[in-house]
Each structure stands twice: as C-alpha cells, then as structure tokens.
Write a protein that holds these residues in place. Structure first.
Motif, PDB file in Angstrom:
ATOM      1  N   GLN A 210       0.755  -1.042  -0.204  1.00  0.00           N
ATOM      2  CA  GLN A 210       0.090  -0.075  -0.063  1.00  0.00           C
ATOM      3  C   GLN A 210       0.745   1.203   0.018  1.00  0.00           C
ATOM      4  O   GLN A 210       0.209   2.330  -0.186  1.00  0.00           O
ATOM      5  CB  GLN A 210      -0.833  -0.007   1.228  1.00  0.00           C
TER       6      GLN A 210
ATOM      7  N   MET B 127      -2.404   4.646  -4.659  1.00  0.00           N
ATOM      8  CA  MET B 127      -3.333   4.770  -5.627  1.00  0.00           C
ATOM      9  C   MET B 127      -2.451   5.007  -7.046  1.00  0.00           C
ATOM     10  O   MET B 127      -3.160   5.280  -7.945  1.00  0.00           O
ATOM     11  CB  MET B 127      -4.293   5.717  -5.592  1.00  0.00           C
TER      12      MET B 127
ATOM     13  N   HIS C  32      -3.765  -0.019 -11.174  1.00  0.00           N
ATOM     14  CA  HIS C  32      -3.481   0.447  -9.845  1.00  0.00           C
ATOM     15  C   HIS C  32      -2.130  -0.796  -9.580  1.00  0.00           C
ATOM     16  O   HIS C  32      -2.480  -2.062  -9.912  1.00  0.00           O
ATOM     17  CB  HIS C  32      -4.317   0.098  -8.879  1.00  0.00           C
TER      18      HIS C  32
ATOM     19  N   CYS D  71      -0.870  -1.375  -6.526  1.00  0.00           N
ATOM     20  CA  CYS D  71      -1.258  -2.164  -5.426  1.00  0.00           C
ATOM     21  C   CYS D  71      -2.878  -2.527  -5.677  1.00  0.00           C
ATOM     22  O   CYS D  71      -3.873  -1.477  -5.691  1.00  0.00           O
ATOM     23  CB  CYS D  71      -1.017  -1.426  -4.212  1.00  0.00           C
ATOM     24  N   LYS D  72      -3.391  -3.667  -5.549  1.00  0.00           N
ATOM     25  CA  LYS D  72      -4.754  -3.740  -5.663  1.00  0.00           C
ATOM     26  C   LYS D  72      -5.287  -3.704  -4.435  1.00  0.00           C
ATOM     27  O   LYS D  72      -6.797  -3.831  -4.492  1.00  0.00           O
ATOM     28  CB  LYS D  72      -4.765  -5.580  -5.992  1.00  0.00           C
ATOM     29  N   ARG D  73      -4.754  -3.596  -3.306  1.00  0.00           N
ATOM     30  CA  ARG D  73      -5.502  -3.308  -2.144  1.00  0.00           C
ATOM     31  C   ARG D  73      -6.201  -1.517  -1.980  1.00  0.00           C
ATOM     32  O   ARG D  73      -6.744  -1.358  -1.131  1.00  0.00           O
ATOM     33  CB  ARG D  73      -4.609  -3.234  -0.824  1.00  0.00           C
ATOM     34  N   ASP D  74      -5.676  -0.984  -2.742  1.00  0.00           N
ATOM     35  CA  ASP D  74      -5.742   0.292  -2.864  1.00  0.00           C
ATOM     36  C   ASP D  74      -5.739   0.899  -1.406  1.00  0.00           C
ATOM     37  O   ASP D  74      -4.534   0.397  -0.684  1.00  0.00           O
ATOM     38  CB  ASP D  74      -7.426   0.853  -2.958  1.00  0.00           C
TER      39      ASP D  74
ATOM     40  N   GLY E 258      -7.039   1.950   4.370  1.00  0.00           N
ATOM     41  CA  GLY E 258      -7.755   1.366   2.912  1.00  0.00           C
ATOM     42  C   GLY E 258      -9.206   1.135   3.067  1.00  0.00           C
ATOM     43  O   GLY E 258      -9.501   0.871   4.028  1.00  0.00           O
TER      44      GLY E 258
END
Length: 105
Positions: free
Chosen positions: A7, A11, A19, A21-24, A69
């Motif tokens: 993270q 974004m 993105h 990072c897929k976790r935002d 997040g």
C-alpha cells in the motif's frame, strides 16, 4: 517485495494504467518523536483509537508500518528477528484483539 499488495504505492498506476497495489489505500512508516524506544505504545494507541487496514510492528525502536484502505481490516502483525537475525512473522491479531499484542512488550 510484493508491489501488488504494498500500500506504499497508494493509488499509483502502472504503465498499463492499472493500480500497482490491488488493495488500494495508502501506507506510511512512522517513528514518533519522543517514543523512539517505545513504539509498542504507539502501536497500542493506534490499535485502540484509530481505524486502519494493516499495522506491522518490527520492534520497540523501529518504525511502524501503518496503512489505511477500503478493507479497514484492522490487522496487526509482529515481525521479530529470529536467532539468525532474519525478521519473521510472530503474533498477529485483528480488531480489538490487536491491543493485546502490545501489552507485554
């Protein structure tokens, strides 16, 4: 180490406009002035008082990794050096149980 779940990338977008990072969300590593040798107290405060996604604790004198997040998983993990000095996962908890992780450090 793992950009798709880091993270710190927040974004940011990659070259394919996806993105990183897929976790935002977003993350930072913090060391609080006056608590440089008591970061377990800072971790305990965060777990008790704040919403967060993940908190990684590396030792009383080390910065904390804290992220926010959309998941707000409130997951805390203690990573401590093993006998060879390599940091390994130790204890972890979620939600209100995270506070107890830092009570006896």
């Amino acid at each position: 180490m793992a950009p798709d779940i880091d993270q710190h990338a927040a974004m940011e977008l990659n070259s394919r406009n996806n993105h990183i990072c897929k976790r935002d969300g977003a993350a930072c590593d913090i060391l609080v002035e006056g608590y440089e040798h008591q970061m377990h107290l800072v971790a305990k405060f965060i777990c008790k008082e704040l919403q967060f996604d993940r908190l990684y604790f590396y030792g009383k004198c080390r910065p904390l990794h804290v992220s926010v997040g959309p998941e707000e998983s409130k997951y805390a993990l203690i990573r401590m050096p093993n006998t060879r000095g390599v940091r390994v996962n130790s204890k972890s908890a979620t939600d209100d149980a995270t506070i107890r992780l830092f009570e006896h450090l």
